[in-house]
Design a protein around this motif. Structure first.
Motif, short mmCIF file in Angstrom:
data_model
loop_
_atom_site.label_atom_id
_atom_site.label_comp_id
_atom_site.label_asym_id
_atom_site.label_seq_id
_atom_site.Cartn_x
_atom_site.Cartn_y
_atom_site.Cartn_z
N LYS A 280 12.19 5.01 -12.38
CA LYS A 280 10.85 4.74 -12.91
C LYS A 280 9.78 5.35 -12.01
O LYS A 280 9.91 5.40 -10.79
CB LYS A 280 10.62 3.24 -13.03
CG LYS A 280 11.59 2.54 -13.98
CD LYS A 280 11.37 2.97 -15.42
CE LYS A 280 12.22 2.22 -16.39
NZ LYS A 280 11.57 1.12 -17.04
N ALA A 281 8.72 5.82 -12.64
CA ALA A 281 7.58 6.39 -11.93
C ALA A 281 6.74 5.27 -11.30
O ALA A 281 6.84 4.11 -11.69
CB ALA A 281 6.72 7.21 -12.89
N ASN A 282 5.92 5.65 -10.34
CA ASN A 282 4.94 4.72 -9.77
C ASN A 282 3.64 5.50 -9.56
O ASN A 282 3.55 6.67 -9.91
CB ASN A 282 5.45 4.07 -8.47
CG ASN A 282 5.63 5.06 -7.35
OD1 ASN A 282 5.18 6.21 -7.41
ND2 ASN A 282 6.28 4.63 -6.28
N LYS A 283 2.62 4.85 -9.00
CA LYS A 283 1.32 5.52 -8.86
C LYS A 283 1.42 6.77 -7.99
O LYS A 283 0.76 7.76 -8.25
CB LYS A 283 0.26 4.56 -8.36
CG LYS A 283 0.49 3.98 -6.98
CD LYS A 283 -0.67 3.06 -6.59
CE LYS A 283 -0.47 2.37 -5.28
NZ LYS A 283 -0.01 3.14 -4.17
N ASP A 284 2.28 6.74 -6.96
CA ASP A 284 2.43 7.92 -6.10
C ASP A 284 3.10 9.08 -6.83
O ASP A 284 2.62 10.22 -6.76
CB ASP A 284 3.23 7.57 -4.84
CG ASP A 284 2.44 6.72 -3.86
OD1 ASP A 284 1.20 6.72 -3.93
OD2 ASP A 284 3.08 6.06 -3.02
N SER A 285 4.20 8.81 -7.54
CA SER A 285 4.88 9.90 -8.25
C SER A 285 3.97 10.46 -9.34
O SER A 285 3.95 11.67 -9.58
CB SER A 285 6.22 9.44 -8.83
OG SER A 285 6.05 8.44 -9.81
N HIS B 216 8.14 16.22 -12.92
CA HIS B 216 6.73 16.32 -12.55
C HIS B 216 5.97 15.13 -13.14
O HIS B 216 6.44 14.48 -14.08
CB HIS B 216 6.13 17.63 -13.09
CG HIS B 216 6.47 18.83 -12.29
ND1 HIS B 216 5.75 19.22 -11.19
CD2 HIS B 216 7.47 19.74 -12.42
CE1 HIS B 216 6.27 20.31 -10.67
NE2 HIS B 216 7.32 20.64 -11.40
N PRO B 217 4.78 14.84 -12.62
CA PRO B 217 3.99 13.73 -13.17
C PRO B 217 3.64 13.96 -14.64
O PRO B 217 3.65 15.09 -15.13
CB PRO B 217 2.73 13.71 -12.32
CG PRO B 217 2.84 14.78 -11.33
CD PRO B 217 4.11 15.52 -11.53
N ASN C 181 16.29 3.82 -1.73
CA ASN C 181 15.12 3.38 -2.48
C ASN C 181 14.27 4.61 -2.81
O ASN C 181 13.78 5.30 -1.92
CB ASN C 181 14.31 2.38 -1.66
CG ASN C 181 13.16 1.78 -2.42
OD1 ASN C 181 12.62 2.40 -3.33
ND2 ASN C 181 12.76 0.60 -2.04
N PRO C 182 14.09 4.91 -4.10
CA PRO C 182 13.42 6.16 -4.48
C PRO C 182 11.95 6.25 -4.08
O PRO C 182 11.40 7.34 -4.03
CB PRO C 182 13.58 6.22 -5.99
CG PRO C 182 14.02 4.89 -6.43
CD PRO C 182 14.58 4.17 -5.25
N THR C 183 11.32 5.12 -3.78
CA THR C 183 9.91 5.17 -3.40
C THR C 183 9.67 4.64 -1.98
O THR C 183 8.61 4.86 -1.42
CB THR C 183 9.04 4.32 -4.36
OG1 THR C 183 9.41 2.95 -4.21
CG2 THR C 183 9.20 4.77 -5.80
N GLY C 184 10.64 3.92 -1.45
CA GLY C 184 10.45 3.30 -0.14
C GLY C 184 9.73 1.96 -0.24
O GLY C 184 9.68 1.21 0.71
#
Length: 141
Positions: free
Chosen positions: A8-13, A47-48, A99-102
């Motif tokens: 899943k995407a997050n604000k950073d990705s 990409h975003p 963890n894909p985002t940390g």
């Protein structure tokens, strides 16, 4: 069984923030384990959504929506396609993933339809056409 594993995407990705060298290294090692185990069939980061588009269908009408898309929690930052023996095996592999985002993140696992899942709706003719397309795709690799 085949499964698609969705990161899943997050604000950073979605902001285009690229993974750190440390995360890329950890993911590289993890992908290597998946390949050596015969699990990984494919996998890519995306990409975003600002670089994407959606096509909305309404009957015969098509409407193109350009990104970015606002519902970050519904967006995908990357994926794997795996061949596993069971959903339990897929879950065990995901639990080993860096963890894909940390920070807070979520990975979704979805089973991929196989021809037999369609029952009688997949007629012998449709099955033959599907097998022919699969063979063509395999030959192109």
């Amino acid at each position: 069984m085949k499964v698609m594993v969705l990161i899943k995407a997050n604000k950073d990705s979605e902001a285009g923030v690229l993974p750190s060298t440390e995360l890329l290294t950890a993911m590289g090692k993890y992908n290597e384990e998946l390949v050596k185990a015969g699990v990984m069939l494919a996998g890519e980061g995306l990409h975003p959504s600002s670089k994407g588009a959606r096509v909305r269908f309404s009957g015969n009408k098509r409407t193109v929506l350009d990104g970015p898309f606002t519902e970050t929690k519904e967006l995908i930052a990357g994926f794997w396609l795996w061949q596993v023996k069971s959903m339990e095996e897929a879950i065990e592999w995901v639990k080993r993933c860096p963890n894909p985002t940390g920070t807070e993140s979520e990975i979704e696992i979805r089973q991929v339809f196989e021809p037999d899942d369609f029952g009688p709706a997949l007629t012998p003719e449709l099955r033959e056409a599907e097998e022919r397309l699969s063979a063509e795709l395999a030959a192109k690799k």
